[in-house]
Motif scaffolding. Structure first.
Motif, PDB file in Angstrom:
ATOM      1  N   PHE A 183      32.735  -0.750  24.249  1.00  0.00           N
ATOM      2  CA  PHE A 183      33.097  -1.426  22.998  1.00  0.00           C
ATOM      3  C   PHE A 183      34.229  -2.418  23.231  1.00  0.00           C
ATOM      4  N   HIS A 184      35.239  -1.999  23.955  1.00  0.00           N
ATOM      5  CA  HIS A 184      36.392  -2.874  24.168  1.00  0.00           C
ATOM      6  C   HIS A 184      36.119  -3.938  25.237  1.00  0.00           C
ATOM      7  N   ARG A 185      35.289  -3.613  26.220  1.00  0.00           N
ATOM      8  CA  ARG A 185      34.891  -4.621  27.207  1.00  0.00           C
ATOM      9  C   ARG A 185      34.132  -5.775  26.559  1.00  0.00           C
ATOM     10  N   GLN A 186      33.325  -5.440  25.559  1.00  0.00           N
ATOM     11  CA  GLN A 186      32.430  -6.433  24.955  1.00  0.00           C
ATOM     12  C   GLN A 186      33.010  -7.073  23.697  1.00  0.00           C
ATOM     13  N   SER A 187      34.242  -6.796  23.379  1.00  0.00           N
ATOM     14  CA  SER A 187      34.841  -7.330  22.158  1.00  0.00           C
ATOM     15  C   SER A 187      35.131  -8.820  22.297  1.00  0.00           C
ATOM     16  N   VAL A 188      35.366  -9.454  21.163  1.00  0.00           N
ATOM     17  CA  VAL A 188      35.763 -10.860  21.167  1.00  0.00           C
ATOM     18  C   VAL A 188      37.066 -11.039  21.939  1.00  0.00           C
ATOM     19  N   ALA A 189      37.974 -10.078  21.815  1.00  0.00           N
ATOM     20  CA  ALA A 189      39.246 -10.172  22.528  1.00  0.00           C
ATOM     21  C   ALA A 189      39.046 -10.215  24.035  1.00  0.00           C
ATOM     22  N   SER A 190      38.017  -9.525  24.530  1.00  0.00           N
ATOM     23  CA  SER A 190      37.765  -9.484  25.972  1.00  0.00           C
ATOM     24  C   SER A 190      36.872 -10.631  26.443  1.00  0.00           C
ATOM     25  N   GLN A 191      35.883 -10.990  25.625  1.00  0.00           N
ATOM     26  CA  GLN A 191      34.885 -11.954  26.070  1.00  0.00           C
ATOM     27  C   GLN A 191      34.981 -13.309  25.385  1.00  0.00           C
ATOM     28  N   GLY A 192      35.739 -13.405  24.304  1.00  0.00           N
ATOM     29  CA  GLY A 192      35.753 -14.648  23.544  1.00  0.00           C
ATOM     30  C   GLY A 192      34.549 -14.720  22.615  1.00  0.00           C
ATOM     31  N   PHE A 193      34.482 -15.805  21.849  1.00  0.00           N
ATOM     32  CA  PHE A 193      33.405 -15.963  20.875  1.00  0.00           C
ATOM     33  C   PHE A 193      32.097 -16.399  21.530  1.00  0.00           C
ATOM     34  N   ALA A 194      32.181 -17.099  22.640  1.00  0.00           N
ATOM     35  CA  ALA A 194      30.975 -17.686  23.237  1.00  0.00           C
ATOM     36  C   ALA A 194      30.226 -16.640  24.057  1.00  0.00           C
ATOM     37  N   ARG A 195      29.037 -16.316  23.614  1.00  0.00           N
ATOM     38  CA  ARG A 195      28.184 -15.399  24.354  1.00  0.00           C
ATOM     39  C   ARG A 195      26.745 -15.683  23.977  1.00  0.00           C
ATOM     40  N   ASP A 196      25.843 -15.048  24.668  1.00  0.00           N
ATOM     41  CA  ASP A 196      24.427 -15.245  24.400  1.00  0.00           C
ATOM     42  C   ASP A 196      23.909 -14.036  23.624  1.00  0.00           C
ATOM     43  N   GLU A 197      23.369 -14.286  22.418  1.00  0.00           N
ATOM     44  CA  GLU A 197      22.931 -13.193  21.562  1.00  0.00           C
ATOM     45  C   GLU A 197      21.426 -12.899  21.670  1.00  0.00           C
ATOM     46  N   ARG A 198      20.857 -13.150  22.821  1.00  0.00           N
ATOM     47  CA  ARG A 198      19.441 -12.826  22.999  1.00  0.00           C
ATOM     48  C   ARG A 198      19.133 -11.364  22.690  1.00  0.00           C
ATOM     49  N   PRO A 199      19.972 -10.400  23.120  1.00  0.00           N
ATOM     50  CA  PRO A 199      19.650  -9.004  22.791  1.00  0.00           C
ATOM     51  C   PRO A 199      19.536  -8.758  21.284  1.00  0.00           C
ATOM     52  N   SER A 200      20.393  -9.400  20.487  1.00  0.00           N
ATOM     53  CA  SER A 200      20.296  -9.224  19.035  1.00  0.00           C
ATOM     54  C   SER A 200      18.996  -9.807  18.508  1.00  0.00           C
ATOM     55  N   ALA A 201      18.608 -10.966  19.028  1.00  0.00           N
ATOM     56  CA  ALA A 201      17.340 -11.569  18.614  1.00  0.00           C
ATOM     57  C   ALA A 201      16.166 -10.673  18.985  1.00  0.00           C
ATOM     58  N   GLU A 202      16.224 -10.069  20.161  1.00  0.00           N
ATOM     59  CA  GLU A 202      15.142  -9.174  20.581  1.00  0.00           C
ATOM     60  C   GLU A 202      15.047  -7.958  19.661  1.00  0.00           C
ATOM     61  N   THR A 203      16.188  -7.495  19.168  1.00  0.00           N
ATOM     62  CA  THR A 203      16.168  -6.375  18.220  1.00  0.00           C
ATOM     63  C   THR A 203      15.428  -6.769  16.944  1.00  0.00           C
ATOM     64  N   VAL A 204      15.707  -7.970  16.442  1.00  0.00           N
ATOM     65  CA  VAL A 204      15.010  -8.444  15.239  1.00  0.00           C
ATOM     66  C   VAL A 204      13.521  -8.597  15.508  1.00  0.00           C
ATOM     67  N   LEU A 205      13.195  -9.212  16.634  1.00  0.00           N
ATOM     68  CA  LEU A 205      11.784  -9.456  16.956  1.00  0.00           C
ATOM     69  C   LEU A 205      11.027  -8.154  17.161  1.00  0.00           C
ATOM     70  N   GLU A 206      11.640  -7.187  17.821  1.00  0.00           N
ATOM     71  CA  GLU A 206      10.969  -5.911  18.047  1.00  0.00           C
ATOM     72  C   GLU A 206      10.741  -5.173  16.737  1.00  0.00           C
ATOM     73  N   TRP A 207      11.718  -5.237  15.818  1.00  0.00           N
ATOM     74  CA  TRP A 207      11.531  -4.612  14.506  1.00  0.00           C
ATOM     75  C   TRP A 207      10.352  -5.261  13.790  1.00  0.00           C
TER      76      TRP A 207
END
Length: 402
Positions: free
Chosen positions: A229-253
């Motif tokens: 959770f803390h590794r993947q936070s905005v504080a650790s990674q910043g705002f810029a990331r690739d949200e493909r996993p979230s899109a795949e969750t929507v598509l799979e649903w």
């Protein structure tokens, strides 16, 4: 340039469709045309420029209700973890718990009276339509929650009480991120100093040295969730990331249920194009959904001109923002279809680079000029824009009102 500005203003005035009310309970029919247009899609992204406006939340819910009641949409995707989404879903489908307790474990921007009203409305709809319910799911993977910290400490208390203080010293400061995000704490000047991810790593390392009882494996699972959770936070990674996993969750649903889906998030996440936030590119969920679904994904951007957001008052937008041009229309709220016919100068503006206001939890009115995202094409990023002239704050639940 002046003539182009005049053309844009005239086109916006001619194509603006007034929204009479942003109250979700409004009986008005003025949004019916927009709702019917959105209903041709399989997934509709409704993205706000800020999480803190009662009016933008209200119009977004009006659209959700219309899509559910009249056009068969049967799922709501939210930016939150799968664990939180499951609690939302259990309430609306089975009446498990109550909205306030459901939202106590949700991402902080959801912990509002407006979200309570959403949950109650969907629950009422499902009670009236038990054979055709609306479901809710979180687009983020399962992530740590306060109960995970408790599970780790309970294990240490039983297995190695002499090490409890050492591990609690790492977990106590970082669990506050579930109340106020770490990057927001830094902005507010309340952060204790050391990166939370480092505390989480040290807590996990200490845990691995404790007695290998039958309970330790479970405690380690909780501790790894906390670390991730803390590794993947905005504080650790910043705002810029690739949200493909979230899109795949929507598509799979969608593939597994066949349901038409409304997706609620910030407009930086729902836009159909990658954006530039600061100096970094951010590829949100919506950009992947457009790639996969084409015109079956429709994106609506919901913004505002000025007003009270609770923690801050946002001034009129900077003159180079799309929001400033939208504000030239003298309506309290309206929408405009960005694919409506337009003369060449307006077409060039619609298809050219654009900047839109976005206000996050680290917003500072003194730095308002930096509170925006950049797009390569406005009309390729959004199919429809909704503009609210003046905003008032959402109503926080008691546990987050401090």
């Amino acid at each position: 340039m002046l003539s182009t500005t005049v053309d844009i203003r005239a086109w916006l005035r001619d194509n603006a469709i007034a929204i009479d009310s942003t109250d979700p309970d409004s009986p008005g029919t003025e949004l019916d045309g927009l709702i019917a247009r959105l209903a041709t899609a399989t997934v509709v992204g409704l993205g706000e420029s800020t999480r803190f406006s009662r009016q933008t939340f209200g119009v977004r819910e009006r659209l959700l209700r219309g899509l559910v009641e009249r056009h068969g949409f049967r799922a709501l995707a939210i930016q939150d973890s799968a664990r939180s989404g499951e609690r939302w879903d259990r309430f609306v489908t089975a009446g498990a718990g109550d909205p306030e307790s459901v939202l106590a474990g949700a991402w902080r921007p959801w912990r509002t009276e407006e979200s309570v009203a959403t949950l109650r409305w969907i629950r009422a709809y499902n009670l009236a339509h038990p054979d055709d319910p609306v479901r809710i799911f979180g687009v983020e993977p399962p992530r740590a929650e306060p109960s995970d910290y408790d599970a780790v400490l309970d294990y240490v208390r039983r297995a190695a009480p002499d090490r409890l203080a050492a591990i609690e010293a790492h977990l106590a400061p970082i669990r506050t991120a579930h109340q106020v995000d770490e990057h927001v704490q830094r902005h507010q000047g309340t952060h204790p100093g050391r990166p939370f991810a480092e505390h989480a790593e040290d807590a996990l390392e200490l845990l691995t040295t404790l007695p290998d009882t039958g309970e330790r494996a479970s405690a380690l699972t909780h501790a790894r969730l906390i670390r991730d959770f803390h590794r993947q936070s905005v504080a650790s990674q910043g705002f810029a990331r690739d949200e493909r996993p979230s899109a795949e969750t929507v598509l799979e649903w969608q593939r597994s249920t066949g349901a038409k889906i409304v997706y609620w998030d910030g407009l930086a996440h729902t836009t159909s194009l990658p954006i530039v936030f600061g100096t970094a590119e951010f590829r949100g969920t919506g950009s992947h959904l457009r790639t996969e679904l084409g015109e079956r994904y429709v994106s609506v951007g919901i913004g505002f001109h000025h007003g009270d957001l609770g923690a801050a008052v946002a001034p009129n937008p900077q003159p180079d923002l799309v929001d400033a041009a939208l504000g030239e229309v003298e309506l309290p709220a309206y929408y405009v279809d960005l694919h409506a016919a337009a003369p060449e100068p307006v077409h060039d503006w619609l298809t050219g680079p654009a900047k839109l206001r976005t206000i996050s939890g680290v917003y500072d009115p003194a730095a308002d000029a930096t509170a925006n995202i950049r797009l390569s094409s406005l009309a390729d990023a959004f199919d429809v824009l909704i503009h609210v002239r003046e905003t008032t704050p959402v109503h926080w639940l008691s546990q987050v009102s401090d």
